[in-house]
Design a protein around this motif. Structure first.
Motif, PDB file in Angstrom:
ATOM      1  N   ASN A   6      24.040-114.297  -3.466  1.00 45.60           N
ATOM      2  CA  ASN A   6      24.669-114.149  -4.791  1.00 45.60           C
ATOM      3  C   ASN A   6      24.356-115.332  -5.712  1.00 45.60           C
ATOM      4  N   LEU A  58      25.471-109.555  -2.362  1.00 41.69           N
ATOM      5  CA  LEU A  58      26.627-108.855  -1.802  1.00 41.69           C
ATOM      6  C   LEU A  58      27.448-108.319  -2.967  1.00 41.69           C
ATOM      7  N   LEU A  59      27.520-107.018  -3.083  1.00 37.64           N
ATOM      8  CA  LEU A  59      28.127-106.379  -4.245  1.00 37.64           C
ATOM      9  C   LEU A  59      29.201-105.394  -3.810  1.00 37.64           C
ATOM     10  N   SER A  60      30.104-105.097  -4.708  1.00 35.80           N
ATOM     11  CA  SER A  60      31.072-104.035  -4.425  1.00 35.80           C
ATOM     12  C   SER A  60      31.455-103.357  -5.728  1.00 35.80           C
TER      13      SER A  60
ATOM     14  N   LEU B  45      30.042-102.403 -10.973  1.00 34.48           N
ATOM     15  CA  LEU B  45      29.482-103.059  -9.787  1.00 34.48           C
ATOM     16  C   LEU B  45      29.497-104.560 -10.034  1.00 34.48           C
ATOM     17  N   ARG B  46      30.010-105.311  -9.070  1.00 36.50           N
ATOM     18  CA  ARG B  46      30.105-106.762  -9.239  1.00 36.50           C
ATOM     19  C   ARG B  46      29.701-107.473  -7.964  1.00 36.50           C
ATOM     20  N   ARG B  47      29.243-108.717  -8.120  1.00 35.42           N
ATOM     21  CA  ARG B  47      29.037-109.570  -6.959  1.00 35.42           C
ATOM     22  C   ARG B  47      30.373-109.827  -6.270  1.00 35.42           C
ATOM     23  N   VAL B  48      30.338-109.840  -4.952  1.00 37.25           N
ATOM     24  CA  VAL B  48      31.545-110.146  -4.190  1.00 37.25           C
ATOM     25  C   VAL B  48      31.872-111.626  -4.344  1.00 37.25           C
TER      26      VAL B  48
END
Lengths: 65, 228
Positions: A6, A58-60, B45-48
């Motif tokens: 990230n 790493l995305l969600s 959608l986003r970076r964790v």
């Protein structure tokens, strides 16, 4: 080895993506993993080995408009 | 006769699109969808963030019968928007995508030029592209030529709650565009410190009303289903 997660340089000894996800205590059900600009499906996380210089995103999914 | 709307070859009986931002709990999304009848819902959608408390999977609160509309928020160029759209599609969100390319960070205004470029690329790939734009009849024609499935002009800047500051421009798009028009952003209007029901409000303003995407009017309530 050193990898980029990230956008941040990180030193890690985790050998594969599944180990990395577990080491970070992340919920696999909501996670999208990009390895060197390629989406890795969850079934392939254990077989995707990490190497020096790799880039991981790493995305969600989150709430949004 | 039932009011059917076709977007990207799919039929919808509701003209209300909803958002998922800032709900007090993801558990409110299901009741909101049931109460509103909305069949299309946006997600981002986003970076964790490893330091943030863990969140449950927002997608698990959205029924399979509801079409996911991932947005490309965070993109500042067409290239970034295309990348986010690709990730969302590969992650199983389907072919719908809301293009959101924002370069003005003061009022979060969209960049029509970059949005058009992203639309051209993604429409050619077979995506069902719903671009969020500044209200302008020229861009609505260009988006039609580029293969967009709809045009989403903003009513007011995102989160401004100013209502329809752009009403004359949107009206002109409705009159001239060959695309369905989805009024998006800033549509909440307040009265006595309460959000006025946006669908009713917009039906009074636009005849015919094509579509509407709302977020504030539902999310500001403790129980969004109460806005039915």
């Amino acid at each position: 080895m050193n990898i980029n997660i990230n956008g941040e340089a990180v030193e890690t000894s985790t050998p594969d993506i599944l180990s990395l996800v577990r080491a970070r205590n992340l919920d696999p059900s909501s996670l999208v993993v990009e390895h060197n600009h390629t989406i890795i499906q969850q079934a392939a996380w254990a077989d995707t080995l990490l190497q020096q210089g790799d880039t991981i995103e790493l995305l969600s999914f989150v709430g949004g408009g | 006769m039932e009011d059917q709307l076709t977007l990207g070859g799919r039929n919808f009986s509701s003209r209300l699109l909803t958002g998922t931002g800032k709900f007090a709990s993801h558990t409110l999304i299901g009741p909101m969808l049931a109460a509103s009848g909305s069949q299309i819902i946006t997600v981002a959608l986003r970076r964790v963030d490893p330091k943030a408390p863990p969140q449950d999977n927002i997608l698990s609160h959205i029924p399979d019968t509801v079409t996911l509309l991932p947005n490309t928020s965070g993109a500042r160029t067409a290239r970034e928007a295309v990348r986010i759209a690709h990730i969302a599609r590969e992650a199983g969100c389907g072919d719908f995508v809301k293009i959101e390319v924002i370069t003005d960070m003061q009022y979060l205004l969209p960049d029509n030029h970059e949005t058009l470029k992203a639309t051209e690329i993604l429409a050619k790939e077979g995506c069902i592209v719903l671009p969020y734009v500044m209200p302008d009849i020229t861009i609505s024609h260009q988006l039609y030529d580029a293969g967009a499935a709809a045009v989403m002009p903003l009513g007011s800047p995102i989160g401004s709650n100013l209502g329809l500051e752009m009403k004359p421009m949107i009206q002109r798009i409705i009159e001239t565009s060959r695309l369905p028009v989805i009024v998006d952003a800033g549509t909440a209007l307040w009265s006595n410190h309460q959000p006025v029901c946006p669908p009713l409000y917009l039906r009074l303003l636009f005849q015919p009303l094509h579509l509407l995407r709302v977020q504030c009017g539902y999310r500001l309530s403790q129980n969004p289903a109460d806005h039915e």
